[in-house]
Enzyme design. Structure first.
Site, PDB file in Angstrom:
ATOM      1  N   HIS A   1       6.070 -30.416  11.278  1.00 56.94           N
ATOM      2  CA  HIS A   1       5.888 -29.073  10.703  1.00 56.94           C
ATOM      3  C   HIS A   1       4.814 -28.909  10.042  1.00 56.94           C
ATOM      4  CE1 HIS A   1       8.542 -27.820  13.567  1.00 56.94           C
ATOM      5  NE2 HIS A   1      10.217 -28.443  12.528  1.00 56.94           N
TER       6      HIS A   1
ATOM      7  N   HIS B   1       9.495 -23.150   9.567  1.00 59.13           N
ATOM      8  CA  HIS B   1       8.485 -24.245  10.474  1.00 59.13           C
ATOM      9  C   HIS B   1       7.339 -24.147  10.047  1.00 59.13           C
ATOM     10  CE1 HIS B   1      11.104 -25.223  14.403  1.00 59.13           C
ATOM     11  NE2 HIS B   1      11.560 -25.265  13.380  1.00 59.13           N
TER      12      HIS B   1
ATOM     13  N   ASP C   1       1.119  -1.327  -0.127  1.00 55.11           N
ATOM     14  CA  ASP C   1      -0.514  -0.227  -0.428  1.00 55.11           C
ATOM     15  C   ASP C   1       0.669   1.265   0.074  1.00 55.11           C
ATOM     16  OD1 ASP C   1       0.816  -0.094   2.165  1.00 55.11           O
ATOM     17  OD2 ASP C   1      -0.912   0.446   3.772  1.00 55.11           O
ATOM     18  N   HIS C   2       0.309   2.141   0.229  1.00 53.60           N
ATOM     19  CA  HIS C   2       1.272   3.788   0.439  1.00 53.60           C
ATOM     20  C   HIS C   2       1.998   3.544   1.831  1.00 53.60           C
ATOM     21  CE1 HIS C   2      -2.107   4.392   2.842  1.00 53.60           C
ATOM     22  NE2 HIS C   2      -1.762   5.169   3.499  1.00 53.60           N
TER      23      HIS C   2
ATOM     24  N   CYS D   1       3.418  -2.651   3.928  1.00 49.61           N
ATOM     25  CA  CYS D   1       2.503  -2.078   4.045  1.00 49.61           C
ATOM     26  C   CYS D   1       2.678  -0.616   4.994  1.00 49.61           C
ATOM     27  CB  CYS D   1       1.092  -1.935   4.807  1.00 49.61           C
ATOM     28  SG  CYS D   1       0.629  -2.979   6.499  1.00 49.61           S
ATOM     29  N   GLY D   2       2.333   0.474   6.067  1.00 52.66           N
ATOM     30  CA  GLY D   2       3.175   0.606   6.782  1.00 52.66           C
ATOM     31  C   GLY D   2       3.651   0.096   7.637  1.00 52.66           C
ATOM     32  N   THR D   3       3.331  -1.064   8.770  1.00 50.69           N
ATOM     33  CA  THR D   3       3.663  -1.556   9.415  1.00 50.69           C
ATOM     34  C   THR D   3       3.811  -3.081   9.971  1.00 50.69           C
ATOM     35  OG1 THR D   3       1.293  -2.331  10.591  1.00 50.69           O
ATOM     36  CG2 THR D   3       2.004  -0.187  11.567  1.00 50.69           C
TER      37      THR D   3
HETATM   38  C1  RB5 Z   1      -1.470   3.532   6.193  1.00 51.95           C
HETATM   39  O1  RB5 Z   1      -1.770   4.183   6.829  1.00 51.95           O
HETATM   40  C2  RB5 Z   1      -1.387   2.107   7.156  1.00 51.95           C
HETATM   41  O2  RB5 Z   1      -2.117   1.811   7.944  1.00 51.95           O
HETATM   42  C3  RB5 Z   1      -1.648   0.298   6.585  1.00 51.95           C
HETATM   43  O3  RB5 Z   1      -0.200   1.299   5.323  1.00 51.95           O
HETATM   44  C4  RB5 Z   1      -0.982  -0.587   7.439  1.00 51.95           C
HETATM   45  O4  RB5 Z   1       0.534   0.287   8.061  1.00 51.95           O
HETATM   46  C5  RB5 Z   1      -1.567  -1.017   8.148  1.00 51.95           C
HETATM   47  O5  RB5 Z   1      -1.645  -1.281   9.300  1.00 51.95           O
END
Ligand code: RB5
Length: 144
Positions: A132, A97, A7-8, A64-66
């Site tokens: 496993h 595993h 994603d962004h 993604c971001g996280t």
């Molecule tokens: C986008 O702002 C963020 O929420 C997404 O990239 C991600 O981290 C979601 O889990």
């Protein structure tokens, strides 16, 4: 072939990962997104998961971001085992595993060099099978 998507929040790291994959000679296909315009991460997980599930990709990388949202979304696809990893040991174990067919990273969490090491650890590891495999089969029983 490795399917890659983001994603962004993962766009910048995904672009660096593509350069790394070029450097190590790994074949990949970029399923987007292609800019930092705001999008919804479940929509970004879908094409990579579908590519893995229909066999057009052997495995996938999602950013993604996280790394959290996109891994939660990916794991809703039956047959996907997406591992959100922030360290090299977990990444290797995710393959050895858990036979993780997708690895997820956080573009706002993990620096690019560590991300490359995480990807390489997962990509180069082998599923150990045996007990496993029985455990992974139980995961898919839960899906049924
Ligand atoms: C986008 O702002 C963020 O929420 C997404 O990239 C991600 O981290 C979601 O889990």
């Amino acid at each position: 072939m490795i399917a890659i998507g983001c994603d962004h929040g993962g766009y910048e790291l995904k672009e660096h990962i593509k350069k790394h994959l070029d450097e190590i000679g790994a074949e990949y296909k970029d399923y987007g997104v292609y800019s930092e315009e705001s999008v919804d991460y479940p929509d970004c997980a879908r094409p990579v998961c579908e590519a893995v599930l229909d066999g057009s990709a052997e495995k996938g990388i999602l950013v993604c971001g996280t790394g959290i949202g996109i891994s939660i979304a990916a794991n809703k696809f039956k047959g996907i085992r997406a591992a959100h990893c922030t360290d090299v040991y977990s990444a290797s174990m995710a393959k050895q595993h858990n036979n993780a067919n997708i690895i997820c990273l956080g573009g706002r969490i993990t620096g690019r060099e560590l991300a490359f090491m995480i990807i390489d650890a997962w990509n180069n590891a082998e599923f150990q099978g045996g007990r496993h495999a029985a455990r992974v089969a139980k995961i898919h029983e839960i899906e049924e």
